[in-house]
Write a protein that holds these residues in place. Structure first.
Motif, PDB file in Angstrom:
ATOM      1  N   MET A   1       0.832  -1.197   0.000  1.00 13.95           N
ATOM      2  CA  MET A   1       0.000   0.000   0.000  1.00 13.95           C
ATOM      3  C   MET A   1       0.873   1.256   0.000  1.00 13.95           C
ATOM      4  O   MET A   1       1.811   1.365   0.788  1.00 13.95           O
ATOM      5  N   ILE A   2       0.579   2.175  -0.880  1.00 16.28           N
ATOM      6  CA  ILE A   2       1.361   3.407  -0.956  1.00 16.28           C
ATOM      7  C   ILE A   2       0.841   4.422   0.057  1.00 16.28           C
ATOM      8  O   ILE A   2      -0.342   4.757   0.077  1.00 16.28           O
ATOM      9  N   LYS A   3       1.753   4.895   0.886  1.00 18.28           N
ATOM     10  CA  LYS A   3       1.397   5.838   1.943  1.00 18.28           C
ATOM     11  C   LYS A   3       1.973   7.237   1.722  1.00 18.28           C
ATOM     12  O   LYS A   3       1.524   8.190   2.356  1.00 18.28           O
ATOM     13  N   LYS A  37       0.003  10.764   1.991  1.00 17.27           N
ATOM     14  CA  LYS A  37       0.756  11.992   2.263  1.00 17.27           C
ATOM     15  C   LYS A  37       1.559  12.375   1.023  1.00 17.27           C
ATOM     16  O   LYS A  37       2.024  11.509   0.286  1.00 17.27           O
ATOM     17  N   THR A  38       1.718  13.668   0.817  1.00 13.10           N
ATOM     18  CA  THR A  38       2.410  14.154  -0.377  1.00 13.10           C
ATOM     19  C   THR A  38       3.504  15.138   0.008  1.00 13.10           C
ATOM     20  O   THR A  38       3.268  16.065   0.784  1.00 13.10           O
ATOM     21  N   SER A  39       4.710  14.917  -0.540  1.00 14.02           N
ATOM     22  CA  SER A  39       5.840  15.796  -0.276  1.00 14.02           C
ATOM     23  C   SER A  39       6.563  16.110  -1.578  1.00 14.02           C
ATOM     24  O   SER A  39       6.553  15.316  -2.512  1.00 14.02           O
ATOM     25  N   ILE A  40       7.205  17.262  -1.606  1.00 13.60           N
ATOM     26  CA  ILE A  40       8.011  17.677  -2.753  1.00 13.60           C
ATOM     27  C   ILE A  40       9.473  17.339  -2.491  1.00 13.60           C
ATOM     28  O   ILE A  40       9.952  17.434  -1.355  1.00 13.60           O
ATOM     29  N   ASP A 201       9.129   0.729   0.301  1.00  7.48           N
ATOM     30  CA  ASP A 201       8.151  -0.014  -0.487  1.00  7.48           C
ATOM     31  C   ASP A 201       6.745   0.555  -0.347  1.00  7.48           C
ATOM     32  O   ASP A 201       5.792   0.029  -0.938  1.00  7.48           O
ATOM     33  N   GLU A 202       6.610   1.630   0.440  1.00 10.59           N
ATOM     34  CA  GLU A 202       5.309   2.272   0.633  1.00 10.59           C
ATOM     35  C   GLU A 202       5.300   3.685   0.041  1.00 10.59           C
ATOM     36  O   GLU A 202       4.459   4.498   0.380  1.00 10.59           O
ATOM     37  N   ILE A 203       6.253   3.923  -0.871  1.00 12.92           N
ATOM     38  CA  ILE A 203       6.438   5.266  -1.431  1.00 12.92           C
ATOM     39  C   ILE A 203       6.368   5.210  -2.956  1.00 12.92           C
ATOM     40  O   ILE A 203       6.916   4.301  -3.575  1.00 12.92           O
ATOM     41  N   LYS A 220      10.266   1.299  -4.572  1.00 13.01           N
ATOM     42  CA  LYS A 220       9.564   0.226  -5.289  1.00 13.01           C
ATOM     43  C   LYS A 220       8.680   0.757  -6.402  1.00 13.01           C
ATOM     44  O   LYS A 220       8.615   0.196  -7.505  1.00 13.01           O
ATOM     45  N   TYR A 221       7.991   1.855  -6.150  1.00  9.79           N
ATOM     46  CA  TYR A 221       7.076   2.422  -7.140  1.00  9.79           C
ATOM     47  C   TYR A 221       7.667   3.735  -7.656  1.00  9.79           C
ATOM     48  O   TYR A 221       7.315   4.826  -7.196  1.00  9.79           O
ATOM     49  N   SER A 222       8.591   3.614  -8.597  1.00 15.68           N
ATOM     50  CA  SER A 222       9.266   4.800  -9.130  1.00 15.68           C
ATOM     51  C   SER A 222       8.906   4.983 -10.601  1.00 15.68           C
ATOM     52  O   SER A 222       8.877   4.030 -11.378  1.00 15.68           O
ATOM     53  N   PHE A 223       8.654   6.237 -10.973  1.00 16.87           N
ATOM     54  CA  PHE A 223       8.170   6.562 -12.313  1.00 16.87           C
ATOM     55  C   PHE A 223       9.064   7.611 -12.957  1.00 16.87           C
ATOM     56  O   PHE A 223       9.480   8.576 -12.306  1.00 16.87           O
ATOM     57  N   ALA A 224       9.330   7.445 -14.244  1.00 10.99           N
ATOM     58  CA  ALA A 224      10.048   8.458 -15.032  1.00 10.99           C
ATOM     59  C   ALA A 224       9.081   9.048 -16.042  1.00 10.99           C
ATOM     60  O   ALA A 224       8.338   8.314 -16.708  1.00 10.99           O
ATOM     61  N   VAL A 225       9.079  10.365 -16.145  1.00  9.82           N
ATOM     62  CA  VAL A 225       8.232  11.025 -17.140  1.00  9.82           C
ATOM     63  C   VAL A 225       8.783  10.751 -18.542  1.00  9.82           C
ATOM     64  O   VAL A 225       9.951  10.372 -18.698  1.00  9.82           O
ATOM     65  N   LYS A 226       7.941  10.932 -19.544  1.00 11.34           N
ATOM     66  CA  LYS A 226       8.351  10.624 -20.918  1.00 11.34           C
ATOM     67  C   LYS A 226       9.547  11.461 -21.356  1.00 11.34           C
ATOM     68  O   LYS A 226      10.392  11.005 -22.142  1.00 11.34           O
TER      69      LYS A 226
END
Length: 259
Positions: A1-3, A37-40, A201-203, A220-226
């Protein structure tokens, strides 16, 4: 679960004109409503992030600045994590002055300059000009980063040739951002993980360039923009179909909420 959701700013959440799309704002708000929760996380300092933090209604959150060098809590103050050794700083400033280089250091008091060169003109495209400080760059202490311009690849290699092992740099256009080897965005994230009591693993993280690599590799859940660099794409677990100008953050959030 992403927290916890971690958002890079430039070329990721921010469009090329420096604005945030309505779609991305709504997606971030949806995450908050669902208890995520959201952080920059950014190469910017607290002063150059605050307007964005307010726009996204994230003033109560804790953020990461200067690519992992500081933890930013706008209510309770700034926590310094890593600064450049003062002797190393003095050595580099001496070299830069000998070579008549255009450079700007950053410490807790802000960005400093001694002349308004091309680097100054670049910096004021994303930070308020009145917040920059004119002074004697050789006397500064406990700096987080030094940004220095270079002319071409040969000049960049020359810069790297005398960079101490305790330091490393990342390139953005013709600017080499130099910082201590022991600090990167994941360094800062580890401190934030303690604050929020979450695991890697929750980020969910998102980024676009070299300074995001350690962050993307270690979550674990990492994304790269196009529009990300090839190195950033290789480091990320997921590649997005949209750029920073096409609501890439919204695309990521739809994916993680479905998961």
């Amino acid at each position: 679960m992403i927290k916890l959701l971690i958002l890079d700013l430039d070329k990721t959440l921010l469009r090329d004109d420096g604005t945030i799309s309505k779609e991305d704002k709504n997606a971030i708000q949806l995450c908050k409503e669902k208890g995520i929760k959201t952080s920059i996380i950014s190469g910017r300092n607290e002063e150059s992030m605050i307007d964005i933090v307010k726009e996204l209604d994230l003033f109560k959150s804790v953020h990461i600045g200067v690519n992992g060098a500081i933890l930013i809590d706008y209510k309770n103050g700034i926590k310094e994590l890593v600064t450049i050794d003062n002797d190393v700083y003095s050595f580099l400033v001496k070299k830069f002055n000998e070579e008549n280089r255009d450079f700007m250091p950053l410490n807790k008091d802000g960005y400093f300059y001694d002349k308004k060169g091309p680097l100054y003109e670049d910096v004021i495209t994303w930070i308020k000009e009145e917040s920059l400080k004119k002074g004697d760059l050789s006397t500064l202490k406990d700096c987080y980063r030094i940004s220095v311009r270079f002319e071409n690849e040969k000049d960049l290699e020359h810069l790297k040739s005398y960079l101490p092992k305790s330091m490393y740099g990342t390139v953005d256009r013709n600017v080499y951002d130099i910082r201590p080897t022991k600090v990167n965005k994941f360094t800062g994230l580890k401190e934030l993980m303690k604050h929020y009591n979450v695991t890697k693993d929750e980020i969910a993280t998102i980024g676009d360039q070299g300074s995001d690599i350690e962050l993307l590799k270690n979550t674990k859940y990492s994304f790269a923009v196009k529009n990300a660099s090839e190195d950033a794409k290789k480091a990320a677990k997921f590649l997005l179909n949209k750029t920073n100008n096409e609501n890439a953050v919204s695309e990521m959030i739809k994916i993680i909420l479905k998961a």
